[in-house]
Write a protein that holds these residues in place. Structure first.
Motif, short mmCIF file in Angstrom:
data_model
loop_
_atom_site.label_atom_id
_atom_site.label_comp_id
_atom_site.label_asym_id
_atom_site.label_seq_id
_atom_site.Cartn_x
_atom_site.Cartn_y
_atom_site.Cartn_z
N PRO A 49 0.83 -1.23 0.00
CA PRO A 49 0.00 0.00 0.00
C PRO A 49 0.85 1.27 0.00
O PRO A 49 0.54 2.23 -0.70
N LEU A 50 1.95 1.24 0.76
CA LEU A 50 2.84 2.42 0.80
C LEU A 50 3.50 2.64 -0.56
O LEU A 50 3.65 3.78 -1.01
N HIS A 89 1.07 4.22 -3.01
CA HIS A 89 0.85 5.64 -2.71
C HIS A 89 2.10 6.46 -3.08
O HIS A 89 2.00 7.54 -3.67
N ALA A 111 5.23 8.86 0.56
CA ALA A 111 4.08 8.26 1.26
C ALA A 111 4.25 8.35 2.77
O ALA A 111 3.30 8.64 3.50
N VAL A 163 -2.48 5.85 4.31
CA VAL A 163 -2.10 4.43 4.33
C VAL A 163 -1.71 4.08 5.77
O VAL A 163 -0.97 4.83 6.39
N SER A 164 -2.22 2.96 6.28
CA SER A 164 -1.89 2.58 7.66
C SER A 164 -0.40 2.23 7.78
O SER A 164 0.17 1.55 6.92
#
Ligand SMILES: Cc1cc2nc3c(=O)[nH]c(=O)nc-3n(C[C@H](O)[C@H](O)[C@H](O)COP(=O)(O)OP(=O)(O)OC[C@H]3O[C@@H](n4cnc5c(N)ncnc54)[C@H](O)[C@@H]3O)c2cc1C
Length: 389
Positions: free
Chosen positions: A64-65, A68, A356, A372-373
């Motif tokens: 996810p990172l 982004h 990110a 993003v977590s």
């Protein structure tokens, strides 16, 4: 009020520059402070180029990172109207069951990242500079690229200034403490600044008196990097049109990485070991000499893989990795200090994620949720007291 800010970012390497860029759009008063000049040869972000890849052998928790960050690198390039992304493609080579090959394939499949698997001769057909022994496999990621590191970092700082942030260089922060509802930041020249939130991105210096709760979790390591010149008449093989960013895992587990030259101030192919030749060093030790035994070792590895490169490097120097015990990142919120967030210990592979991570730090610093977590990168995994955002 003078010297009162919404957010102060301490340390303007790539992480701090990215955080300042992102936070400047979210608040009226943002300040970035760095102990050195806007460009310097200490810490981890020095130099002209870094690798971006998404078929990440290190694991799918980074996906996810990476997604982004990829979008934000493109946004930065568009804002700056300067080339910072060099679409070289990427190849990740090793024995079939190696971490680099098996891990890259697994993440690429899980993340639906375009990739192909090649034999050594297929690799040589496309990238003739490589001499790969039989039995090895190559993962080709067409979307991998090289980032123009210095241009990107300075561009982030310019964008932050354009959005109203202030920067101070040559000013070392020596203390951070709670003061009422705010945080008080003091510098070596006895100046004090107050802020509602502070972001600490001091790279290999992070486990210092500024953030004692990170003591023992991080180890700054000196790591050499080398540049090799192509032999006469072989220059084209190593141009950025024909030579990709690469990782090469040797059968003994050593990982070499490298990329073509993308800046005139760094001619030659940049090559280093990712997981060898590291030695503990305090970031203030300004010794740039690389040991002869290290030069000999890389020369032998490079000679076998790239017969068309000159035998000896044209240049070598030391840089810094800040290592955590599991070679992943350490990002979170201080337990001891109010509204103080930190990101470091990028363990030698953090540059590509910087926009990110900077974006997430900026969001939490102004009281918003990160896009993003970052919970997988919390210091909790080492039983540290610092908190997840
Ligand atoms: C040789 C090498 C190759 C690499 N290749 C890649 C790659 O290809 N791809 C990739 O993704 N990553 C790569 N990395 C990793 C990446 O470069 C780092 O993760 C990243 O640069 C870390 O940046 P940083 O901002 O955390 O730290 P730094 O760049 O070290 O910045 C810290 C800043 O804090 C300042 N500072 C320190 N203490 C204070 C203080 N008390 N007060 C004020 N300022 C302070 C320093 O002056 C410095 O400017 C590589 C690293 C190295 C060394």
């Amino acid at each position: 009020m003078k010297n009162t800010y919404d957010v102060i970012v301490i340390g303007l390497g790539i992480m701090g520059a990215a955080a300042l860029w992102r936070v400047a759009a979210k608040c009226d008063r943002a300040l970035g402070i760095d102990a050195s000049g806007p460009t310097h040869c200490y810490g981890s972000s020095q130099g002209s180029s870094r690798i971006f890849r998404r078929a990440y052998w290190e694991g799918n928790k980074y996906l996810p990172l990476l997604q982004h960050a990829d979008l934000l690198w493109q946004e930065l390039e568009h804002l700056l109207q300067k080339q910072i992304i060099f679409r070289t493609r990427g190849i990740f080579i090793g024995p079939q069951s190696s971490r680099v090959v098996a891990g890259s394939i697994e993440t690429a499949r899980q993340g639906r990242i375009e990739h192909e698997i090649w034999t050594p001769s297929e690799t040589k057909n496309v990238f003739p500079a490589f001499s790969i022994p039989e039995g090895m496999q190559t993962v080709h990621e067409p979307g991998a690229y090289a980032i123009s590191a210095q241009v990107a970092r300075l561009g982030m700082l310019d964008e932050a200034l354009r959005r109203g942030a202030t920067t101070e260089f040559g000013n070392t922060v020596v203390d951070i403490k709670n003061q009422g509802a705010e945080v008080l930041v003091t510098t070596r020249n006895s100046r004090s600044y107050r802020a509602r939130a502070v972001v600490v991105t001091t790279g290999p210096w992070i486990a210092s008196e500024l953030m004692p709760e990170l003591y023992g979790l991080l180890e700054p390591r000196r790591v050499p990097i080398y540049w090799f010149k192509p032999k006469i008449d072989s220059e084209k093989l190593f141009s950025r049109k024909r030579f990709p960013v690469f990782l090469y895992e040797c059968p003994n587990g050593s990982i070499l990485y490298g990329m073509p030259s993308i800046a005139s101030d760094e001619p030659g192919v940049k090559i280093g070991f990712h997981n060898r030749q590291q030695s503990f060093a305090r970031p203030d030790w300004k010794s740039f000499a690389v040991q002869d035994s290290s030069v000999k070792e890389i020369t032998e590895a490079v000679e076998a893989l790239f017969p068309k490169l000159e035998r000896s490097p044209i240049k070598e120097k030391n840089c810094f990795y800040t290592m955590s015990p599991d070679e992943s990142f350490l990002i979170g919120k201080s337990e001891a200090l109010k509204s103080t967030y930190f990101a470091s210990a990028c363990s030698g592979h953090g540059f590509k994620f910087a926009p990110a991570i900077g974006d997430a730090l900026a969001n939490v610093a102004v009281g918003q949720q990160p896009f993003v977590s970052l919970s997988s990168f919390s210091a909790h995994r080492f039983n540290s007291t610092s908190r997840v955002f």
